[in-house]
Motif scaffolding. Structure first.
Motif, PDB file in Angstrom:
ATOM      1  N   GLY A  18       0.827  -1.208   0.000  1.00  0.00           N
ATOM      2  CA  GLY A  18       0.000   0.000   0.000  1.00  0.00           C
ATOM      3  C   GLY A  18       0.856   1.250   0.000  1.00  0.00           C
ATOM      4  O   GLY A  18       0.616   2.183  -0.765  1.00  0.00           O
ATOM      5  N   ALA A  19       1.896   1.251   0.859  1.00  0.00           N
ATOM      6  CA  ALA A  19       2.763   2.431   0.941  1.00  0.00           C
ATOM      7  C   ALA A  19       3.472   2.665  -0.393  1.00  0.00           C
ATOM      8  O   ALA A  19       3.566   3.799  -0.869  1.00  0.00           O
ATOM      9  CB  ALA A  19       3.784   2.242   2.058  1.00  0.00           C
ATOM     10  N   LEU A  22       1.035   4.100  -2.863  1.00  0.00           N
ATOM     11  CA  LEU A  22       0.792   5.510  -2.546  1.00  0.00           C
ATOM     12  C   LEU A  22       1.927   6.371  -3.109  1.00  0.00           C
ATOM     13  O   LEU A  22       1.697   7.414  -3.727  1.00  0.00           O
ATOM     14  CB  LEU A  22       0.719   5.657  -1.030  1.00  0.00           C
ATOM     15  N   LEU A  23       3.166   5.892  -2.909  1.00  0.00           N
ATOM     16  CA  LEU A  23       4.317   6.647  -3.402  1.00  0.00           C
ATOM     17  C   LEU A  23       4.310   6.743  -4.915  1.00  0.00           C
ATOM     18  O   LEU A  23       4.629   7.780  -5.491  1.00  0.00           O
ATOM     19  CB  LEU A  23       5.613   5.978  -2.935  1.00  0.00           C
ATOM     20  N   VAL A  26       1.833   9.381  -5.815  1.00  0.00           N
ATOM     21  CA  VAL A  26       2.308  10.728  -5.453  1.00  0.00           C
ATOM     22  C   VAL A  26       3.249  11.260  -6.537  1.00  0.00           C
ATOM     23  O   VAL A  26       3.194  12.416  -6.928  1.00  0.00           O
ATOM     24  CB  VAL A  26       3.027  10.689  -4.090  1.00  0.00           C
ATOM     25  N   GLN A  27       4.087  10.353  -7.075  1.00  0.00           N
ATOM     26  CA  GLN A  27       5.024  10.806  -8.100  1.00  0.00           C
ATOM     27  C   GLN A  27       4.349  11.108  -9.421  1.00  0.00           C
ATOM     28  O   GLN A  27       4.922  11.750 -10.293  1.00  0.00           O
ATOM     29  CB  GLN A  27       6.090   9.742  -8.312  1.00  0.00           C
ATOM     30  N   LEU A  29       1.579  12.804  -9.453  1.00  0.00           N
ATOM     31  CA  LEU A  29       0.660  13.906  -9.129  1.00  0.00           C
ATOM     32  C   LEU A  29       0.670  14.997 -10.188  1.00  0.00           C
ATOM     33  O   LEU A  29      -0.353  15.564 -10.519  1.00  0.00           O
ATOM     34  CB  LEU A  29       1.044  14.536  -7.785  1.00  0.00           C
ATOM     35  N   THR A  30       1.858  15.307 -10.699  1.00  0.00           N
ATOM     36  CA  THR A  30       1.925  16.383 -11.680  1.00  0.00           C
ATOM     37  C   THR A  30       1.625  15.869 -13.082  1.00  0.00           C
ATOM     38  O   THR A  30       1.733  16.604 -14.042  1.00  0.00           O
ATOM     39  CB  THR A  30       3.316  17.029 -11.673  1.00  0.00           C
ATOM     40  N   LEU A  36      10.436  15.786 -13.950  1.00  0.00           N
ATOM     41  CA  LEU A  36      11.237  15.794 -12.727  1.00  0.00           C
ATOM     42  C   LEU A  36      12.648  15.301 -13.005  1.00  0.00           C
ATOM     43  O   LEU A  36      13.565  15.570 -12.249  1.00  0.00           O
ATOM     44  CB  LEU A  36      10.607  14.878 -11.679  1.00  0.00           C
ATOM     45  N   GLN A 274      13.381   8.853  -4.614  1.00  0.00           N
ATOM     46  CA  GLN A 274      12.370   7.807  -4.536  1.00  0.00           C
ATOM     47  C   GLN A 274      12.893   6.611  -3.749  1.00  0.00           C
ATOM     48  O   GLN A 274      12.197   6.076  -2.874  1.00  0.00           O
ATOM     49  CB  GLN A 274      11.983   7.379  -5.952  1.00  0.00           C
ATOM     50  N   VAL A 277      12.970   7.234   0.066  1.00  0.00           N
ATOM     51  CA  VAL A 277      11.651   7.193   0.695  1.00  0.00           C
ATOM     52  C   VAL A 277      11.118   5.752   0.724  1.00  0.00           C
ATOM     53  O   VAL A 277      10.527   5.314   1.713  1.00  0.00           O
ATOM     54  CB  VAL A 277      10.666   8.129  -0.033  1.00  0.00           C
TER      55      VAL A 277
END
Lengths: 309, 300
Positions: A18-19, A22-23, A26-27, A29-30, A36, A274, A277
């Protein structure tokens, strides 16, 4: 017992998955993570080429599955700036962060637990109020402020300890204290509450009535019965320590994961950010799993019923 | 109302005292030492609100002739009470404006995360079933990523800046509210008044808003107070890493990041903002702790 372990491992696996998911999102998102990764001033052609070569033009689901496959095979990609596999960079820095985290954990457990027990036993006395002040200070002190104060005192004025670097064991002292202070305060609070909870119970009163010395009651009876909340918090605190390491390592120029992450953000070297994290997420899930398994060791009731606390 | 047992009911259903009276009673119960911290917090809030009126100088005005002057220096008739930084800017003015950045980020992020977390917690407790499962699993997932790391990677993706920091902190720190509200609301669900409201067909929104929310509000305030301290620290941490409010807008974290390079020659650049940060967070934590103890019936 083995069913209990299997169940907990499965839950940890789901949490980690799950984590990671989620990551991944998030990456995205844009919309387009290629932006990036390219250096500033890249042409539209370069961007399109990189996008195609990294597969960012594929449907999101395909990208997600590829991301999982890469993680499953420990393929974290290449660093864009240094041109070496991210995995190698990660491996070379992990020992430093582990040293720092271990140092902070040792300090916070070694001082925080006795302080907490003392606060519970000496309730309402002057020593308790003194330690209360220490705990509040530790809790409210930003790591970078305590770090700066220590550098000023021990490195600039007294010249006892090196202000930065990782040349000797002495270099580890200040970063560990800066990182461990908040955790120390947390442990003291948790230990105090846990011991206070137990002190009011019948078995303690019986032991005291029998004339068992206080030290023995604390060591033989209270320690084990107060352990569950302490273990829970210890697992959670490791994730705080890993995150706090980002700031402490930057301040003390300690060559761990946090420092490499901050440098990577400045250099727009995204695969490294990445990876760090990801490491943090997996490590904290892992610590929670270990804590879950330790519950079973400390408290046989949990082991036999297999139920959650 | 049942007239046969007047004594019992009349005693239980006493009307609440007027707000003014309740406020005075609550304020009288606050221990004297706590007022010190309430005053410090109020001082910082006032400083942030009235920064242009309080600050002696423009926080971005550089004076290269007055670089890194010690606290109390007077250069050409201009006094630098807390010294000047590496570009000759007045540290006191920058701290006052920095309070503005810190507190506005923290207030907005606390509001955003509070609203999201409360809504998520109420929905999970009221709807149960798949909504509950989805919300609580999401909470678990977010909690398994170290918070600062999560904020760092998200800000790195979105780009630094005031709005993005508020969004990131607001969207990542709602989990604590969700857990507290969920737990509390769940324990309220079997209460007679909630069951009655459901029985007579009150809509879900009204049950959540009028029956559950007022009863969990005290807990939300406690969490929000403690979260406010964390948010101030997070903002400062992100600014310290260069991911927060961007220069030339002054922020405490960024001031400390610059100041740490001058610790041996000009300790005040990093020292004073750090001390303010510590004082603010300490006050908030002590007030939050007091509120939590007051709310906890076991400790009363």
């Amino acid at each position: 017992m083995s069913r209990f372990i299997l169940k907990r491992c499965w839950q940890a696996f789901i949490a980690a998955l799950g984590a990671l998911t989620l990551l991944f999102f998030v990456q995205r998102l844009t919309g387009d993570p290629t932006l990036l990764l390219v250096p500033e001033g890249a042409t539209a052609e370069d961007i399109a080429m990189l996008r195609a070569s990294l597969g960012f033009d594929q449907p999101l689901l395909v990208q997600y599955l590829r991301y999982l496959k890469d993680l499953g095979t420990f393929n974290l990609g290449m660093s864009y700036v240094q041109g070496v596999p991210v995995w190698d960079i990660l491996l070379s820095r992990i020992p430093y962060t582990l040293q720092l985290t271990a140092g902070a954990m040792l300090l916070s457990l070694g001082l925080g637990l006795p302080i907490g027990v003392l606060m519970a036993l000496q309730r309402g006395t002057l020593p308790e109020r003194f330690f209360q002040a220490v705990v509040f200070t530790g809790q409210s002190m930003p790591t970078f402020f305590s770090g700066i104060l220590m550098i000023l005192l021990f490195a600039v004025h007294l010249r006892w300890l090196p202000a930065s670097g990782s040349d000797s064991g002495a270099s580890l002292v200040m970063p560990s204290i800066a990182l461990g202070l908040l955790t120390l305060a947390t442990f003291a609070r948790v230990a105090r509450t846990a011991v206070l909870d137990e002190l009011g119970k019948d078995y303690v009163r019986t032991a005291r009535a029998k004339g068992v010395p206080l030290g023995r009651i604390v060591w033989r009876h209270l320690a084990r019965n107060s352990a569950i909340p302490v273990i829970t918090v210890a697992a959670l605190e490791i994730s705080h320590l890993l995150a706090g390491a980002v700031i402490v390592e930057t301040l003390f120029a300690w060559p761990g994961l946090g420092q490499v992450a901050v440098q990577a953000i400045e250099a727009r070297d995204f695969p490294i950010v990445q990876a760090v994290v990801l490491f943090g997420a997996v490590a904290s899930v892992g610590c929670n799993l270990i804590a879950d398994l330790l519950y079973g060791v400390v408290d046989p009731r949990i082991r036999h019923t297999g139920g959650a606390q | 109302m049942n007239a046969s047992v007047p004594g019992v009911l009349e005693q239980e259903i006493r009307p609440l005292p007027r707000f003014g009276a309740r406020f005075r009673a609550g304020a009288a119960a606050v221990p004297g030492s706590l007022w010190v911290f309430i005053a410090i917090l109020a001082g910082f809030a006032l400083m942030a609100l009235c920064a242009p009126l309080v600050a002696p100088r423009d926080p971005t005005a550089q004076n290269l002739l007055a670089r890194m002057k010690a606290p109390g220096s007077v250069i050409r008739g201009v006094s630098y009470l807390l010294g000047s930084d590496e570009l000759g800017r007045d540290v006191l003015s920058r701290i006052i404006y920095g309070a503005r950045a810190s507190m506005s980020v923290a207030v907005l992020a606390v509001c955003l995360s509070g609203v999201i977390g409360t809504a998520a917690g109420l929905l999970a407790a009221y709807c149960r079933g798949w909504v509950e499962a989805a919300v609580m699993r999401l909470v678990d997932m977010m909690l398994s990523i170290p918070a600062l790391l999560f904020a760092v990677i998200t800000v790195a993706v979105l780009g630094p800046g005031f709005i993005n920091v508020v969004l990131v902190l607001g969207l990542t720190r709602w989990t604590r509210y969700a857990r507290v509200v969920y737990g509390q609301a769940l324990s309220l669900m079997p209460q007679p008044y909630v069951r009655y409201a459901r029985f007579v067909g009150a809509p879900g929104l009204s049950i959540m808003g009028r029956h559950l929310l007022p009863n969990v509000f005290g807990q939300i305030v406690v969490v929000a107070t403690l979260e406010f301290g964390s948010m101030v620290l997070f903002e400062a941490g992100l600014s310290f890493l260069g991911l927060g409010v961007q220069p030339p807008t002054p922020s405490w974290g960024a001031m400390m990041n610059v100041g740490r390079h001058y610790l041996d020659t000009a300790w005040w650049i990093a020292g004073f903002p750090g001390f303010c940060l510590f004082l603010l967070v300490l006050s908030v934590n002590i007030i939050g702790d007091y509120l939590r103890d007051r709310m906890d019936p076991r400790l009363r």
